[in-house]
Design a protein around this motif. Structure first.
Motif, mmCIF file in Angstrom:
data_model
loop_
_atom_site.group_PDB
_atom_site.id
_atom_site.type_symbol
_atom_site.label_atom_id
_atom_site.label_comp_id
_atom_site.label_asym_id
_atom_site.label_seq_id
_atom_site.Cartn_x
_atom_site.Cartn_y
_atom_site.Cartn_z
ATOM 1 N N PRO A 106 5.029 4.618 8.849
ATOM 2 C CA PRO A 106 6.284 4.430 8.127
ATOM 3 C C PRO A 106 6.412 5.447 6.990
ATOM 4 O O PRO A 106 5.431 5.794 6.331
ATOM 5 C CB PRO A 106 6.172 3.000 7.569
ATOM 6 N N ASP A 107 7.621 5.965 6.788
ATOM 7 C CA ASP A 107 7.875 6.810 5.623
ATOM 8 C C ASP A 107 7.858 5.937 4.379
ATOM 9 O O ASP A 107 8.298 4.777 4.409
ATOM 10 C CB ASP A 107 9.242 7.495 5.750
ATOM 11 N N LEU A 108 7.369 6.489 3.271
ATOM 12 C CA LEU A 108 7.260 5.728 2.029
ATOM 13 C C LEU A 108 8.320 6.187 1.051
ATOM 14 O O LEU A 108 8.308 7.331 0.589
ATOM 15 C CB LEU A 108 5.862 5.909 1.422
ATOM 16 N N VAL A 109 9.254 5.307 0.717
ATOM 17 C CA VAL A 109 10.321 5.630 -0.219
ATOM 18 C C VAL A 109 10.329 4.586 -1.329
ATOM 19 O O VAL A 109 10.105 3.399 -1.090
ATOM 20 C CB VAL A 109 11.694 5.684 0.490
ATOM 21 N N GLY A 110 10.564 5.023 -2.564
ATOM 22 C CA GLY A 110 10.589 4.113 -3.708
ATOM 23 C C GLY A 110 10.149 4.849 -4.950
ATOM 24 O O GLY A 110 10.023 6.083 -4.966
ATOM 25 N N THR A 111 9.919 4.122 -5.998
ATOM 26 C CA THR A 111 9.433 4.749 -7.222
ATOM 27 C C THR A 111 8.001 5.236 -7.017
ATOM 28 O O THR A 111 7.308 4.811 -6.087
ATOM 29 C CB THR A 111 9.461 3.760 -8.391
ATOM 30 N N SER A 112 7.550 6.108 -7.893
ATOM 31 C CA SER A 112 6.170 6.591 -7.797
ATOM 32 C C SER A 112 5.177 5.438 -7.865
ATOM 33 O O SER A 112 4.181 5.421 -7.137
ATOM 34 C CB SER A 112 5.894 7.598 -8.923
ATOM 35 N N ALA A 113 5.439 4.479 -8.727
ATOM 36 C CA ALA A 113 4.539 3.333 -8.854
ATOM 37 C C ALA A 113 4.496 2.524 -7.564
ATOM 38 O O ALA A 113 3.420 2.082 -7.122
ATOM 39 C CB ALA A 113 4.976 2.446 -10.021
ATOM 40 N N GLU A 114 5.645 2.331 -6.930
ATOM 41 C CA GLU A 114 5.693 1.562 -5.681
ATOM 42 C C GLU A 114 4.953 2.290 -4.561
ATOM 43 O O GLU A 114 4.194 1.684 -3.796
ATOM 44 C CB GLU A 114 7.147 1.320 -5.284
ATOM 45 N N ILE A 115 5.161 3.601 -4.465
ATOM 46 C CA ILE A 115 4.494 4.372 -3.409
ATOM 47 C C ILE A 115 2.993 4.403 -3.652
ATOM 48 O O ILE A 115 2.189 4.269 -2.716
ATOM 49 C CB ILE A 115 5.077 5.794 -3.323
ATOM 50 N N ALA A 116 2.572 4.597 -4.895
ATOM 51 C CA ALA A 116 1.140 4.625 -5.216
ATOM 52 C C ALA A 116 0.478 3.316 -4.807
ATOM 53 O O ALA A 116 -0.633 3.314 -4.238
ATOM 54 C CB ALA A 116 0.940 4.886 -6.707
ATOM 55 N N GLU A 117 1.133 2.209 -5.058
ATOM 56 C CA GLU A 117 0.554 0.918 -4.701
ATOM 57 C C GLU A 117 0.391 0.795 -3.191
ATOM 58 O O GLU A 117 -0.619 0.271 -2.699
ATOM 59 C CB GLU A 117 1.427 -0.220 -5.242
ATOM 60 N N ARG A 118 1.373 1.283 -2.435
ATOM 61 C CA ARG A 118 1.280 1.214 -0.981
ATOM 62 C C ARG A 118 0.173 2.140 -0.463
ATOM 63 O O ARG A 118 -0.522 1.820 0.501
ATOM 64 C CB ARG A 118 2.619 1.583 -0.346
ATOM 65 N N LEU A 119 -0.005 3.279 -1.113
ATOM 66 C CA LEU A 119 -1.069 4.192 -0.700
ATOM 67 C C LEU A 119 -2.444 3.598 -0.977
ATOM 68 O O LEU A 119 -3.367 3.719 -0.162
ATOM 69 C CB LEU A 119 -0.915 5.540 -1.404
#
Length: 339
Positions: free
Chosen positions: A280-293
């Motif tokens: 899945p492509d990751l879209v959102g704020t930097s904080a949201e993407i970092a958490e998913r990573l």
């Protein structure tokens, strides 16, 4: 926000370099400007995709040769050159030349396999040898031998006023140690490890032991390192599509989310006979993407990334995305710019 097990050490980005067929020069110029911007933002590397008979970069080595003259620090990579389209000896010459022009910054990423739509392009690409061409790992071995300085012929010396070498010229010291293999299966990961190459992973893998993208990719990374002479220290770079929205306008955020929404259905299950699994492509704020990573099983195994820029966006969108990655997302992952 959870803390990473280890800080992100190397930050790169990947661009496809699309262009308008009525004005291809502008598309290539935009790619070069993005690479310049990446260096200014502190990115460790910039990578270009390879496209044949499409409106994208058909000659990444030439584009990176140009980029080498407009930058001084950033590493320059190809992700990836499909060797089925290439003569390994000629490619070795081009890679070595570009590496010398860059001051030793070239990172060639390569892969094998039959060229796409081969039945329709074979007569143009290999009119006399289409059925005899080998598109397997032996083609990589030939390239690696030439890059490493193995003899290409049994003749060297002087003939008339001409001086000949039995090895590919020019010689680019250190280039062989910066060769990467783009793999998405357990077999390719193991083979790349056995050859002592570095491994480029992307947002596409083959479902073999699982249908969960992160677990599949984690398993491939483990197999690669298990077969690599350097073991756990062998270099692996992960390449997911990330779209931070911190600095995006409302219009850009809407466009980004629509782009991801249209691409998400393909991630639900393995696709086609090869059982291809897309991340899945990751879209959102930097904080949201970092958490998913941080929650991503494969991301936890790497300390290098080459985040892929989405297709078909405008230059201004890429500037915003790269800026947000360098100033928001990557620092949240523990990265520090190489300025």
């Amino acid at each position: 926000m959870p803390s990473p097990s280890q800080p992100l050490r190397k930050l790169g980005f990947l661009t496809i370099g699309l262009f308008d067929p009525a004005d291809p020069g502008q598309g290539h110029e935009s790619t070069l400007r993005l690479i310049e911007l990446g260096e200014q933002l502190g990115f460790d590397s910039a990578w270009v995709r390879h496209r044949h008979l499409q409106y994208g970069i058909s000659s990444p080595v030439a584009v990176l040769a140009a980029a080498s003259q407009r930058t001084s620090r950033i590493q320059l990579g190809t992700a990836v050159i499909p060797l089925g389209w290439e003569n390994p000896l000629r490619l070795a010459e081009d890679l070595a030349t570009t590496d010398l022009l860059s001051g030793g910054r070239l990172n060639p990423g390569i892969s094998v396999g039959r060229p796409g739509h081969y039945d329709r392009v074979a007569s143009a690409l290999y009119p006399d040898t289409a059925e005899a061409e080998d598109f397997g790992y032996e083609r990589v071995r030939r390239l690696l031998d030439f890059v490493r300085g193995e003899p290409a012929t049994d003749f060297s010396g002087i003939e008339g006023i001409e001086v000949y070498s039995d090895r590919v010229q020019p010689v680019a010291p250190g280039l062989a140690s910066r060769m990467w293999y783009g793999g998405g299966s357990l077999r390719s990961a193991r083979w790349a490890g056995e050859q002592g190459l570095s491994l480029l992973t992307s947002n596409v893998v083959r479902a073999e032991e699982s249908e969960d993208f992160a677990e599949i990719q984690r398993s491939q990374i483990s197999a690669f390192r298990a077969h690599h002479p350097e073991g756990a220290r062998a270099r692996v770079s992960q390449g997911l599509v990330v779209i931070p929205t911190d600095g995006a306008s409302a219009e850009q955020r809407a466009k980004y989310r629509e782009y991801v929404r249209n691409r998400t259905p393909r991630t639900a299950a393995p696709q086609g006979p090869a059982r291809t699994v897309f991340a899945p492509d990751l879209v959102g704020t930097s904080a949201e993407i970092a958490e998913r990573l941080y929650a991503h099983a494969a991301f936890r195994e790497v300390d290098e990334v080459v985040f892929a820029l989405p297709f078909t966006f405008d230059y201004e969108d890429y500037v915003q995305i790269l800026t947000d990655i360098a100033t928001g997302l990557a620092p949240a992952l523990g990265w520090q710019p190489a300025l």
